[in-house]
Write a protein that holds these residues in place. Structure first.
Motif, PDB file in Angstrom:
ATOM      1  N   VAL A 114      -0.320  -5.810   9.776  1.00 49.19           N
ATOM      2  CA  VAL A 114      -0.431  -5.294   8.447  1.00 49.19           C
ATOM      3  C   VAL A 114      -1.410  -4.236   8.608  1.00 49.19           C
ATOM      4  CG1 VAL A 114      -0.862  -5.470   5.986  1.00 49.19           C
ATOM      5  CG2 VAL A 114       0.934  -6.653   7.266  1.00 49.19           C
ATOM      6  N   VAL A 115      -2.832  -4.828   9.065  1.00 48.68           N
ATOM      7  CA  VAL A 115      -3.995  -4.080   8.738  1.00 48.68           C
ATOM      8  C   VAL A 115      -3.939  -2.883  10.056  1.00 48.68           C
ATOM      9  CG1 VAL A 115      -6.397  -4.175   9.586  1.00 48.68           C
ATOM     10  CG2 VAL A 115      -5.367  -6.092   8.255  1.00 48.68           C
ATOM     11  N   SER A 144      -1.681  -0.113   8.398  1.00 49.22           N
ATOM     12  CA  SER A 144      -2.368   0.504   7.203  1.00 49.22           C
ATOM     13  C   SER A 144      -3.448   1.451   7.530  1.00 49.22           C
ATOM     14  CB  SER A 144      -2.514  -0.613   6.105  1.00 49.22           C
ATOM     15  OG  SER A 144      -3.875  -1.239   6.632  1.00 49.22           O
ATOM     16  N   GLU A 176      -8.392  -8.535  -0.014  1.00 47.12           N
ATOM     17  CA  GLU A 176      -8.963  -6.900  -0.277  1.00 47.12           C
ATOM     18  C   GLU A 176      -7.836  -6.006   0.243  1.00 47.12           C
ATOM     19  OE1 GLU A 176     -12.308  -3.849   1.181  1.00 47.12           O
ATOM     20  OE2 GLU A 176     -12.790  -6.039   0.717  1.00 47.12           O
ATOM     21  N   PHE A 177      -7.119  -6.291   1.098  1.00 46.69           N
ATOM     22  CA  PHE A 177      -6.093  -5.385   1.571  1.00 46.69           C
ATOM     23  C   PHE A 177      -5.011  -5.435   0.748  1.00 46.69           C
ATOM     24  CE2 PHE A 177      -1.926  -5.011   3.846  1.00 46.69           C
ATOM     25  CZ  PHE A 177      -2.248  -3.594   4.439  1.00 46.69           C
ATOM     26  N   ARG A 178      -4.558  -6.617   0.220  1.00 41.52           N
ATOM     27  CA  ARG A 178      -3.502  -6.846  -0.875  1.00 41.52           C
ATOM     28  C   ARG A 178      -3.997  -5.925  -1.977  1.00 41.52           C
ATOM     29  NH1 ARG A 178      -2.045 -13.168   0.233  1.00 41.52           N
ATOM     30  NH2 ARG A 178      -0.598 -12.837   1.886  1.00 41.52           N
ATOM     31  N   GLU A 179      -5.236  -6.056  -2.383  1.00 47.78           N
ATOM     32  CA  GLU A 179      -5.512  -5.330  -3.628  1.00 47.78           C
ATOM     33  C   GLU A 179      -5.338  -3.928  -3.755  1.00 47.78           C
ATOM     34  OE1 GLU A 179      -9.444  -7.182  -4.699  1.00 47.78           O
ATOM     35  OE2 GLU A 179      -8.404  -8.850  -5.159  1.00 47.78           O
ATOM     36  N   ARG A 180      -6.012  -3.523  -2.362  1.00 48.39           N
ATOM     37  CA  ARG A 180      -5.706  -2.003  -2.114  1.00 48.39           C
ATOM     38  C   ARG A 180      -4.303  -1.280  -2.120  1.00 48.39           C
ATOM     39  NH1 ARG A 180     -10.735  -0.249   1.900  1.00 48.39           N
ATOM     40  NH2 ARG A 180     -12.348  -1.137   0.521  1.00 48.39           N
ATOM     41  N   LYS A 181      -3.570  -2.295  -1.654  1.00 45.34           N
ATOM     42  CA  LYS A 181      -2.090  -1.855  -1.421  1.00 45.34           C
ATOM     43  C   LYS A 181      -1.497  -1.744  -2.375  1.00 45.34           C
ATOM     44  CE  LYS A 181       1.840  -2.792   1.467  1.00 45.34           C
ATOM     45  NZ  LYS A 181       2.434  -3.452   2.470  1.00 45.34           N
ATOM     46  N   GLY A 182      -1.858  -2.766  -3.613  1.00 46.57           N
ATOM     47  CA  GLY A 182      -1.375  -2.875  -4.987  1.00 46.57           C
ATOM     48  C   GLY A 182      -1.574  -1.539  -5.891  1.00 46.57           C
ATOM     49  N   LYS A 183      -2.885  -0.940  -5.598  1.00 49.92           N
ATOM     50  CA  LYS A 183      -3.159  -0.037  -6.430  1.00 49.92           C
ATOM     51  C   LYS A 183      -2.652   1.617  -6.149  1.00 49.92           C
ATOM     52  CE  LYS A 183      -7.503  -2.074  -7.677  1.00 49.92           C
ATOM     53  NZ  LYS A 183      -8.969  -1.968  -7.326  1.00 49.92           N
TER      54      LYS A 183
END
Length: 148
Positions: free
Chosen positions: A13-14, A17, A141-148
């Protein structure tokens, strides 16, 4: 095995992305990880000088096993599809997976043995805990960034 799949997923995933600038972002993450671990372990200058070469060697070999060997197995499964491989090919993949897992296990054992020469046991345990915490924070942090 569950941990391995989680790590492979995180790495996949990283890497997907990041796309362009992967090396720069990888280096940034590595620098953050070094700072995080150094702080959490409260490494003295002497400990740090002995610890980081051992850790970096382990990390590079672990990366090689995960990306070059385990990833090849996963690619074979994903590209051909599980439905399209023969039983013989499946057995071969299982053997390859077991071999890779054994290699990873031996690498981790050697890593612990090497660390015991330079760090107290409590710091080695704290290292494992700190790595897990760092990886959870990175994923969050990755999930939060992806969600925005």
């Amino acid at each position: 095995m569950k941990r391995l799949l989680t790590i492979l997923l995180l790495i996949s995933v990283v890497s997907i992305s990041f796309g362009q600038g992967y090396k720069e972002k990888k280096e940034k993450i590595k620098a953050l990880k070094v700072a995080y671990i150094t702080e959490k372990l409260s490494l003295s200058t002497e400990e740090a000088q002995k610890f980081w070469p051992i850790y970096n060697t382990f990390d590079e070999k672990q990366f090689e096993i995960r990306h070059n060997k385990l990833r090849k197995v996963m690619d074979k499964i994903e590209n051909g599809g599980i439905e399209n491989i023969s039983e013989k090919e499946a057995q071969s993949l299982i053997s390859e997976m077991e071999s890779n897992e054994d290699e990873m296990h031996q690498l981790k054992k050697k890593f612990i043995q090497d660390l015991q020469k330079v760090l107290p046991a409590k710091k080695i345990i704290l290292l494992k805990k700190s790595e897990d915490e760092f990886n959870r924070k990175l994923l969050r942090e990755f999930r939060e960034r992806k969600g925005k």
